[in-house]
Design a protein around this motif. Structure first.
Motif, PDB file in Angstrom:
ATOM      1  N   ASN A 126      -3.633   0.420   1.114  1.00 46.04           N
ATOM      2  CA  ASN A 126      -3.001  -0.845   0.374  1.00 46.04           C
ATOM      3  C   ASN A 126      -1.653  -0.221  -0.769  1.00 46.04           C
ATOM      4  OD1 ASN A 126      -2.812  -2.665  -1.574  1.00 46.04           O
ATOM      5  ND2 ASN A 126      -4.769  -3.074  -2.122  1.00 46.04           N
ATOM      6  N   LEU A 127      -1.028  -0.974  -0.490  1.00 42.47           N
ATOM      7  CA  LEU A 127       0.419  -0.409  -1.104  1.00 42.47           C
ATOM      8  C   LEU A 127       0.496  -0.448  -2.763  1.00 42.47           C
ATOM      9  CD1 LEU A 127       3.248  -2.225   1.122  1.00 42.47           C
ATOM     10  CD2 LEU A 127       2.597   0.532   1.015  1.00 42.47           C
ATOM     11  N   VAL A 187       6.352  -5.468  -3.030  1.00 46.65           N
ATOM     12  CA  VAL A 187       5.077  -5.243  -2.366  1.00 46.65           C
ATOM     13  C   VAL A 187       3.933  -4.797  -3.346  1.00 46.65           C
ATOM     14  CG1 VAL A 187       5.973  -4.800  -0.071  1.00 46.65           C
ATOM     15  CG2 VAL A 187       5.639  -2.926  -1.873  1.00 46.65           C
ATOM     16  N   GLY A 192      10.148  -4.518   4.729  1.00 47.94           N
ATOM     17  CA  GLY A 192       9.730  -4.320   6.070  1.00 47.94           C
ATOM     18  C   GLY A 192       9.196  -2.952   6.496  1.00 47.94           C
ATOM     19  N   HIS A 217       5.994  -2.328   4.888  1.00 50.31           N
ATOM     20  CA  HIS A 217       4.837  -2.985   5.806  1.00 50.31           C
ATOM     21  C   HIS A 217       4.435  -1.930   6.668  1.00 50.31           C
ATOM     22  CE1 HIS A 217       4.337  -6.274   2.991  1.00 50.31           C
ATOM     23  NE2 HIS A 217       5.675  -6.927   3.156  1.00 50.31           N
ATOM     24  N   GLN A 218       5.592  -1.429   7.434  1.00 50.29           N
ATOM     25  CA  GLN A 218       5.405  -0.715   8.544  1.00 50.29           C
ATOM     26  C   GLN A 218       4.307   0.313   7.983  1.00 50.29           C
ATOM     27  OE1 GLN A 218       8.906   0.556  10.725  1.00 50.29           O
ATOM     28  NE2 GLN A 218       9.659  -1.406  10.447  1.00 50.29           N
ATOM     29  N   GLU A 252       2.336   0.638   5.376  1.00 43.29           N
ATOM     30  CA  GLU A 252       1.043   0.204   5.233  1.00 43.29           C
ATOM     31  C   GLU A 252       0.252   0.128   6.340  1.00 43.29           C
ATOM     32  OE1 GLU A 252       1.086  -4.106   4.083  1.00 43.29           O
ATOM     33  OE2 GLU A 252      -0.280  -3.555   2.192  1.00 43.29           O
ATOM     34  N   LYS A 253       0.995  -0.431   7.432  1.00 39.51           N
ATOM     35  CA  LYS A 253       0.284  -0.463   8.761  1.00 39.51           C
ATOM     36  C   LYS A 253      -0.218   0.777   9.277  1.00 39.51           C
ATOM     37  CE  LYS A 253       1.128  -4.534  11.075  1.00 39.51           C
ATOM     38  NZ  LYS A 253       2.425  -4.995  11.972  1.00 39.51           N
ATOM     39  N   CYS A 284      13.874  -4.737   7.813  1.00 37.39           N
ATOM     40  CA  CYS A 284      13.425  -3.506   7.300  1.00 37.39           C
ATOM     41  C   CYS A 284      14.383  -2.735   6.408  1.00 37.39           C
ATOM     42  CB  CYS A 284      13.086  -2.734   8.458  1.00 37.39           C
ATOM     43  SG  CYS A 284      14.135  -2.489  10.075  1.00 37.39           S
TER      44      CYS A 284
END
Ligand code: MG
Ligand code: ZN
Length: 185
Positions: free
Chosen positions: A121-122, A141, A109, A112-113, A115-116, A103
């Motif tokens: 959508n990044l 990303v 990382g 992505h955290q 994004e979740k 991360c």
């Protein structure tokens, strides 16, 4: 603005507040860059989601605790709320650079955290940062990268990095102005 909301990811040190080689270890050491708090509020009022993605290796180095970091962030969140804005989420990497976590930016990382968390959508997001590691993470990303000249920004500009496609702005207020007038047009 039409749904879904667009997401703006902000680096913290050198973008929202003045950075320090000694780290920001207490709320009192956290001084906001002129116009940055108002700029975050402007994003919220324009319908954007605002997330912060920040490396906080000072925790891994034992310089301050997660509790203290929470207090620093409370100061930031409350300052934005006083301007009728909102910080929707704060994600941080607490690890030491030697920890080899996934991360710590430039690794993606944290993004992505985020994004979740937002289920967004990044590729439709923007990231504002002052260091190459921020820009690198964004490029990895597929997030549109904006480099500000505050903090490490001038140094990042002068270094030998490929900034193709990266938008350069004076500061966060300038970046927000660009996002609202040109970025989403
Ligand atoms: Mg920074
Ligand atoms: Zn980490």
């Amino acid at each position: 603005m039409s749904d879904p909301k667009k997401l703006i990811i902000l680096d913290r040190d050198g973008v929202i507040n003045h950075d320090s080689p000694e780290y920001i270890k207490t709320p009192d050491e956290c001084h906001f860059i002129d116009g940055s708090i108002e700029a975050i509020a402007t994003l919220h009022k324009a319908g954007f989601l605002v997330a912060i993605a920040t490396n906080q290796a000072g925790i891994g180095r034992g310089l301050y605790t997660k509790d203290t970091l929470a207090k620093i962030h409370k100061k930031m969140v409350e300052a934005v709320e006083r301007e009728d804005g909102r910080i929707d989420a704060i994600f941080y990497c607490p690890h030491h650079p030697d920890d080899d976590c996934d991360c710590r930016k430039p690794k993606p990382g944290l993004l992505h955290q985020i994004e979740k968390h937002f289920n967004i959508n990044l590729n439709d997001a923007f990231l504002v940062g002052d260091s190459w590691r921020d820009i690198r993470a964004a490029i990895t990303v597929g997030t549109k990268a904006i480099l500000v000249k505050t903090g490490n920004g001038e140094m990042t500009l002068e270094a030998d990095h490929d900034l193709t496609g990266v938008v350069v702005c004076d500061n966060l207020a300038g970046a927000v102005d660009w996002i609202i007038t040109k970025g989403i047009a």
